[in-house]
Design a protein around this motif. Structure first.
Motif, PDB file in Angstrom:
ATOM      1  N   VAL A   1       5.137   3.825   2.280  1.00  0.00           N
ATOM      2  CA  VAL A   1       4.940   3.008   0.983  1.00  0.00           C
ATOM      3  C   VAL A   1       4.991   1.645   2.009  1.00  0.00           C
ATOM      4  O   VAL A   1       6.177   1.991   2.557  1.00  0.00           O
ATOM      5  CB  VAL A   1       5.867   3.043   0.393  1.00  0.00           C
ATOM      6  CG1 VAL A   1       5.498   2.043  -0.413  1.00  0.00           C
ATOM      7  CG2 VAL A   1       6.039   4.680  -0.425  1.00  0.00           C
TER       8      VAL A   1
ATOM      9  N   LEU B   1       0.656  -1.526   0.095  1.00  0.00           N
ATOM     10  CA  LEU B   1       0.330   0.222   0.004  1.00  0.00           C
ATOM     11  C   LEU B   1       0.860   1.389   0.097  1.00  0.00           C
ATOM     12  O   LEU B   1       2.092   1.001   1.023  1.00  0.00           O
ATOM     13  CB  LEU B   1      -0.931   0.142   1.436  1.00  0.00           C
ATOM     14  CG  LEU B   1      -1.779  -1.664   2.212  1.00  0.00           C
ATOM     15  CD1 LEU B   1      -2.807  -0.782   2.359  1.00  0.00           C
ATOM     16  CD2 LEU B   1      -2.434  -0.994   0.107  1.00  0.00           C
TER      17      LEU B   1
ATOM     18  N   HIS C   1       5.869  -2.564   2.188  1.00  0.00           N
ATOM     19  CA  HIS C   1       6.811  -3.574   1.455  1.00  0.00           C
ATOM     20  C   HIS C   1       5.283  -3.910   1.035  1.00  0.00           C
ATOM     21  O   HIS C   1       4.299  -4.385   1.293  1.00  0.00           O
ATOM     22  CB  HIS C   1       7.392  -4.396   2.177  1.00  0.00           C
ATOM     23  CG  HIS C   1       8.988  -3.442   2.330  1.00  0.00           C
ATOM     24  ND1 HIS C   1      10.386  -3.976   1.177  1.00  0.00           N
ATOM     25  CD2 HIS C   1       9.286  -2.731   3.232  1.00  0.00           C
ATOM     26  CE1 HIS C   1      10.737  -3.611   1.711  1.00  0.00           C
ATOM     27  NE2 HIS C   1      10.459  -2.677   3.023  1.00  0.00           N
TER      28      HIS C   1
ATOM     29  N   GLY D   1       4.128 -12.206  -8.199  1.00  0.00           N
ATOM     30  CA  GLY D   1       3.408 -11.950 -10.089  1.00  0.00           C
ATOM     31  C   GLY D   1       3.154  -9.995 -10.283  1.00  0.00           C
ATOM     32  O   GLY D   1       3.784  -9.820 -10.375  1.00  0.00           O
TER      33      GLY D   1
ATOM     34  N   VAL E   1      -1.387  -4.942  -6.229  1.00  0.00           N
ATOM     35  CA  VAL E   1      -2.280  -5.714  -5.830  1.00  0.00           C
ATOM     36  C   VAL E   1      -1.836  -7.085  -6.722  1.00  0.00           C
ATOM     37  O   VAL E   1      -1.943  -6.647  -7.966  1.00  0.00           O
ATOM     38  CB  VAL E   1      -3.720  -6.089  -5.718  1.00  0.00           C
ATOM     39  CG1 VAL E   1      -4.655  -7.171  -5.955  1.00  0.00           C
ATOM     40  CG2 VAL E   1      -4.326  -5.282  -4.648  1.00  0.00           C
TER      41      VAL E   1
END
Ligand code: ADP
Ligand code: MG
Length: 488
Positions: free
Chosen positions: A168, A22, A170, A221, A211
């Protein structure tokens, strides 16, 4: 610490792991903007809070507002992070109508704060550590307004230059619940520290969610970034939708394009906004008008002494000072206002009783009307008076709940309601004795049952007295008298 949780998404091909990082933009609580003397207040008329620098007039130069720096340092300390003695303000170049300078002053390679963490609760005994990569300072942009005229767009530059902390994480968050917990906790920490008011409706705190999904233990991913989520509810919904969208795509053999997406709260869906820009697209370079920011250890030390009590410390104090259990302490410490309400209410009273009333009764009613504790129709003082009437035997706990409901609707004082409705507890022993005598006389069967050793029938007798008195008899006295009479 634990980080094993069941996977939230199972598709045709089995379980999927969700990976979330986030970026939270928190507006620094400060009267002035980051580099100018423009006011940073909310709710002013359009373009009222402008300094010449904020609209990029030639010849203006930025100067650092040192209070904002102090606020960032304080936030960093509250987030268990490292305050860097040396940091740099960079220009992040891009064109946007609400960005008159053509660049945003931000921090890139050398942020003011790095390497912090927040522990989120997994359950009563377990927590999970979410690492914070960095907290950097940057300017907010203005706001384009497209819905006030069919032909024209307008720009309100009030926000331009307002100081933001970009915090920010991780990619340590594994589902939407954790993401919600993390932002809730982060918001609380900043509010306790008094460095951001946390008002999400006014945009003082907004969130971008990155995400991605992967098969357990695979490499990370491709991520999508969902921009500008303005409530915790929307953040959670957006992540849930996005993770499921990615799983569906991957399971049908497609790939994920790295992109920036928007969440539409009405449809509950995310959609493409633009393909993802890379850092090099912004041509970051150190702002030549600003010297590197140097922070001496002594300044950090002085600020650390001004750090108020934070949620985690408050939680521990609630346990030791008031003897609250873990659950109560967690709920009460979650919001500044709740803690304040609790401490007022428990003054001179039983803290456990105060916590119970807040958690089981007050929160229940507030939820029904979707209000927060600071908007509660019943103040801690008023509720306190109700509890006093329970504690001095004027009313029973059961009646108190009725009175409480009424107080919630009518904003009357407990005493008024009790008098109006004649709800006073009956504690007169002679009156109660008369009732008990009558019941014993009329119910031989139950009396015999008691004498044969069936003590459970006691409850039945108490129930009869309560029925006759509409619940107003003092239960302690009722019990005492029934026992005395039955054992005669
Ligand atoms: P940018 O500035 O381009 O958005 P950052 O490196 O600052 O990129 O990272 C933004 C956020 O993305 C961070 O919170 C980070 O944890 C998260 N992140 C990075 N990789 C992934 C990933 N594969 N899946 C989910 N989140 C990620
Ligand atoms: Mg980003």
């Amino acid at each position: 610490m634990s980080d094993t949780r069941p996977y939230k998404i199972t598709g045709k091909t089995g379980s999927w792991e969700i990976v979330i990082g986030l970026e939270v933009h928190a507006q620094v609580s400060s009267k002035l903007k980051l580099f100018s003397n423009g006011a940073a207040s909310f709710g002013s008329n359009e373009n009222e809070n402008l300094d010449l620098l904020d609209i990029g007039l030639p010849g203006t130069l930025p100067t650092i507002n040192s209070f904002v720096i102090d606020q960032a340092i304080k936030s960093g300390l509250a987030l268990n992070a490292k305050v860097n003695n040396f940091s740099i303000f960079d220009r992040k170049n891009y064109f946007y109508p609400d960005l008159p300078l053509g660049y945003q002053i931000s921090q890139y390679k050398e942020p003011i704060i790095s390497d912090g963490y927040i522990d989120i609760d997994i359950n009563e005994n377990d927590s999970k550590r979410i690492r914070i990569e960095r907290l950097h300072l940057e300017q907010d942009a203005g706001k384009s307004i497209h819905d006030q005229s069919p032909e024209d767009s307008f720009i309100d530059f009030n926000r331009a230059g307002v100081a933001l902390m970009e915090i920010v994480s991780h990619p340590d968050l594994s589902d939407w619940d954790e993401a919600g917990d993390y932002v809730t906790k982060l918001r609380n920490i900043l509010r306790f520290a008094n460095t951001c008011d946390g008002n999400m409706q006014e945009g003082s705190l907004r969130c971008d969610a990155n995400v991605s999904v992967r098969k357990p233990n695979n490499a990370l991913g491709t991520r999508c970034e969902i921009k500008n989520l303005n409530s915790i509810k929307n953040l959670m919904k957006a992540i849930e939708f996005e993770a499921n969208r990615q799983v569906s795509l991957l399971e049908s053999g497609e790939t994920i394009a790295q992109e920036t997406r928007l969440f539409d709260a009405n449809s509950g869906k995310t959609r493409t906004m633009r393909s993802k820009e890379e850092a090099h697209d912004y041509r970051y370079f150190p702002d030549p008008d600003l010297l590197p920011l140097k922070i001496e250890e002594d300044r950090i030390h002085q600020i650390s002494k001004t750090l108020p009590e934070l949620p985690a410390q408050l939680k521990e104090r609630l346990k030791s000072q008031y003897n609250l259990g873990s659950y109560d302490a967690r709920v009460i410490s979650a919001e500044l206002e709740t803690a304040k309400y609790f401490e007022d209410l428990s003054e001179g009273r039983d803290p456990k009783q105060a916590a119970n009333w807040i958690i089981s009764n007050l929160f229940g009613k507030l939820n029904e009307i979707d209000k927060s504790i600071s908007e509660s129709p019943i103040s801690s003082k008023k509720l306190g008076k109700l509890l006093d009437l329970v504690n001095d035997g004027t009313i029973s706990n059961k009646i108190a709940k009725e009175v409480f409901e009424e107080m919630f609707m009518s904003s009357k004082e407990a005493k008024e309601i009790i008098e109006e409705k004649g709800l006073k507890q009956i504690s007169n022993e002679d009156d109660i004795e008369k009732l008990v005598d009558k019941i014993i006389l009329e119910n031989e069967t139950q009396v015999n049952q008691f004498k044969e050793g069936n003590t459970k029938v006691m409850g039945w007798f108490v129930g009869q007295v309560m029925k006759l008195t509409k619940g107003q008899a003092n239960p302690g006295i009722v019990n005492k008298i029934i026992l005395k009479k039955l054992n005669n």
